[in-house]
Design an enzyme around this catalytic site. Sequence first.
Site, PDB file in Angstrom:
ATOM      1  CG  LEU A 425     -22.041-103.920 -14.975  1.00 19.12           C
ATOM      2  CD1 LEU A 425     -20.619-103.371 -15.044  1.00 19.12           C
ATOM      3  CD2 LEU A 425     -22.017-105.434 -15.083  1.00 19.12           C
ATOM      4  N   GLY A 426     -25.094-102.314 -11.835  1.00 24.58           N
ATOM      5  CA  GLY A 426     -25.506-101.946 -10.492  1.00 24.58           C
ATOM      6  C   GLY A 426     -25.952-100.505 -10.429  1.00 24.58           C
ATOM      7  N   GLY A 428     -26.182 -97.034  -7.677  1.00 20.78           N
ATOM      8  CA  GLY A 428     -25.662 -96.453  -6.446  1.00 20.78           C
ATOM      9  C   GLY A 428     -26.153 -95.042  -6.260  1.00 20.78           C
ATOM     10  N   GLY A 429     -25.741 -94.426  -5.136  1.00 25.42           N
ATOM     11  CA  GLY A 429     -26.177 -93.071  -4.850  1.00 25.42           C
ATOM     12  C   GLY A 429     -25.643 -92.051  -5.831  1.00 25.42           C
ATOM     13  CD  GLN A 430     -22.287 -89.888  -5.436  1.00 23.21           C
ATOM     14  OE1 GLN A 430     -22.273 -88.904  -6.176  1.00 23.21           O
ATOM     15  NE2 GLN A 430     -22.672 -89.819  -4.179  1.00 23.21           N
ATOM     16  N   GLY A 431     -25.044 -92.794  -9.213  1.00 22.56           N
ATOM     17  CA  GLY A 431     -25.462 -93.028 -10.582  1.00 22.56           C
ATOM     18  C   GLY A 431     -25.669 -94.510 -10.863  1.00 22.56           C
ATOM     19  CB  VAL A 433     -22.277 -99.052 -13.004  1.00 25.44           C
ATOM     20  CG1 VAL A 433     -21.042 -99.551 -13.740  1.00 25.44           C
ATOM     21  CG2 VAL A 433     -21.885 -98.014 -11.958  1.00 25.44           C
ATOM     22  CG  ASP A 544     -19.522 -93.862   0.275  1.00 23.37           C
ATOM     23  OD1 ASP A 544     -19.772 -94.241   1.436  1.00 23.37           O
ATOM     24  OD2 ASP A 544     -20.284 -94.034  -0.681  1.00 23.37           O
TER      25      ASP A 544
END
Length: 705
Positions: A425-426, A428-431, A433, A544
């Site tokens: 799905l996407g 990001g900086g944290q992982g 998805v 954030d």
Amino acid sequence: MAVQLVITISFILLLTYGLAEAAPISQPGCKTGCRNVSIPYPFGIGPGCYMDDWFQIVCNETGAFLKKINMEVLEINISDTSYWASSKVRVKSSIISSDPSCPSKSSGGGVNIKGSPFVFSDDMNTFISVGCNNLATIVGAEPMVFGCRSHCNSSSMNGERNSCSGLECCKSTIPSGIQVSHVDFKNITDNLTRESTDDKNFPKGCKYAFLVEAHWFSSHTNHSFSVEKIDFIPVLLDWEIQKWMNNSHEMLESFNNRQDIYCYFYTRLGTDLYLWKIDRFMPNLTSNYSGFTCVCKAGYKGNPYLSTGCEDINECADPNLNSCPIKWDCQNTEGSYHCSKTKNIIIGISASIGGLVLLIIMWRLYKMKKKRNEIKLKKRFFKRNGGLLLQQQLSSSEHNIQHTKVFTSQELEKATDQFNESRILGKGGQGMVYKGMLTDGSITAIKKCNIVDEGNLEQFINEIIILSHINHRNVVKLVGCCLETEIPLLVYEFIPNGTLSQYLHEESEEFPLTWEMRLRIAKEVAGALSYLHSAASLPIYHRDIKSTNILLDDKYRAKVADFGTSRSVTIDQTHLTTVVYGTFGYLDPEYFQTSQFSEKSDVYSFGVVLAELLTGEKPVSLVRIQQNRSLATYFTLSMEEGFLFDILDARVKKEGDIQEIMVVAELAKRCLELNGKRRPTMREVTKELEGVRKTFNGQENYEKV
């Protein structure tokens, strides 16, 4: 293990054999080295020996230097695939100090290699800062913001440090594509250690910073480490042959019929790097590249950039380089070899049958052992990732949370079709998805987090517990987690209609954001943050808040998401960090200066979101003039100078009531106050937004104004 040992020994012998019959590395008639440094083409010493002026090497009594960037070379790599297909140059760099009088054997200024084919390697280097009460940041790498903060350490002696965890020494990773290493130092007061910004270990408050090869730095910090005693700092540069260089296109065309090399093509867009690999030059596939590097294929050795550089390896000349059985014939082929049997056919068939039976037995044993190892590995991951602590918290009377589920890895692998790329799905900086479907038919969003630091496992588990307690209609619900994988997995409810940022900044005629929707979304987000700050069991700071972290459900209601950097604190307590987290454009300036995060930092970020809803502008834009590139500054100045309606979104001006717009704009301005004490709380923000009265003569009022 045995197979890996055989491969390792074979690789070492292959290297030994390759060294015995070294293939040429430079152009004919050119020097091959300087002061124990090998100089392979496209680098070279003297006219006609290098491909481009950027690769010219000057050799003198001191060492080998890249002439155009004036940096001393320690090593050049052209085709070692252990570097992940990127070619590297190891060079000497210097330590940057806050004052020229600070003691240092390798002091010097920053480095600027913009316009060159070299960039600082983001996967092999790290940013280090040494000093007391120091905030060091890289200058000139906009729009990226990175650096670190170090506290005083009264226990260290003589300026020697054996770790870099925030006490007089801190470190940070660097983004891709950086070509500038200028440093800005700031003195900051650390009330947790001492009031003075000077320290007996650093005369005159001296502070140091530098980019350095991560492996070199980690090996030197195993013992006491003193910046003042270091002669030089090694740093790795990625390099590539740029498309604009002389003869680069002709070189690629000359590779077209060669079967001995692979070429890697790069496209750099800002700080992002895109890479693809092909084994021959094809103009229709390579027209959009910005640079390339090449390597010899397996079975070849030498320099791929020379017309005779990659030579076939004769595996049959050395029995250690081929796997042909004894008394079988070995026939060398281009890039490989072929084994043909000479033994009796019956013996061969018998050996084959026996080998097949043995292989089946070994395969069964291997599968059994692999299954046992997988079970042991899952148990080890579960324990390492804090599974026992989570079970203890869930079973205790204090944390009896029935709706939090601990999933197995098999459940989530089945839900995501083995984490198929089509389910992403996407990122990001944290992982990353993934979209998943559980066995009960429910749709979820499964987040594969970055690796959790083992020293912060208790904090990680506590965050899961805290997020499980959150029960708010405008906060994405945490369904459960999986801890028996190397990287922990978090399972959230699925939100189908994308992010607020997509509707604000990407043109969409199918579903435009009306003024009424914008006002409702603002109220919903404010209510969620007010709940997190004051109504939850423990105050939670999101850290954030931005339009990309605000999702819209099937009824286009706002859902606050991505709690990867959130923190829970006790009442009236701020959160002190050594590394500044946040997104450029939303980051609270007061937090960036002090590294102390409070609820007012979330208020500032929400103020930027309000400005986005009013103006439709991005939080950072290079289109605006330099002093107004930040939306927060641009919006505040427009309010103060009376030009608010010149920057409003066209739909807001058309549909919004003038009184409602002014109330929301004034509220956004208060949220963007530089002094956090002057900002309202999220509870006050929520009450003011809920008090905005609906009128139906907005267009008429606007025309009068």
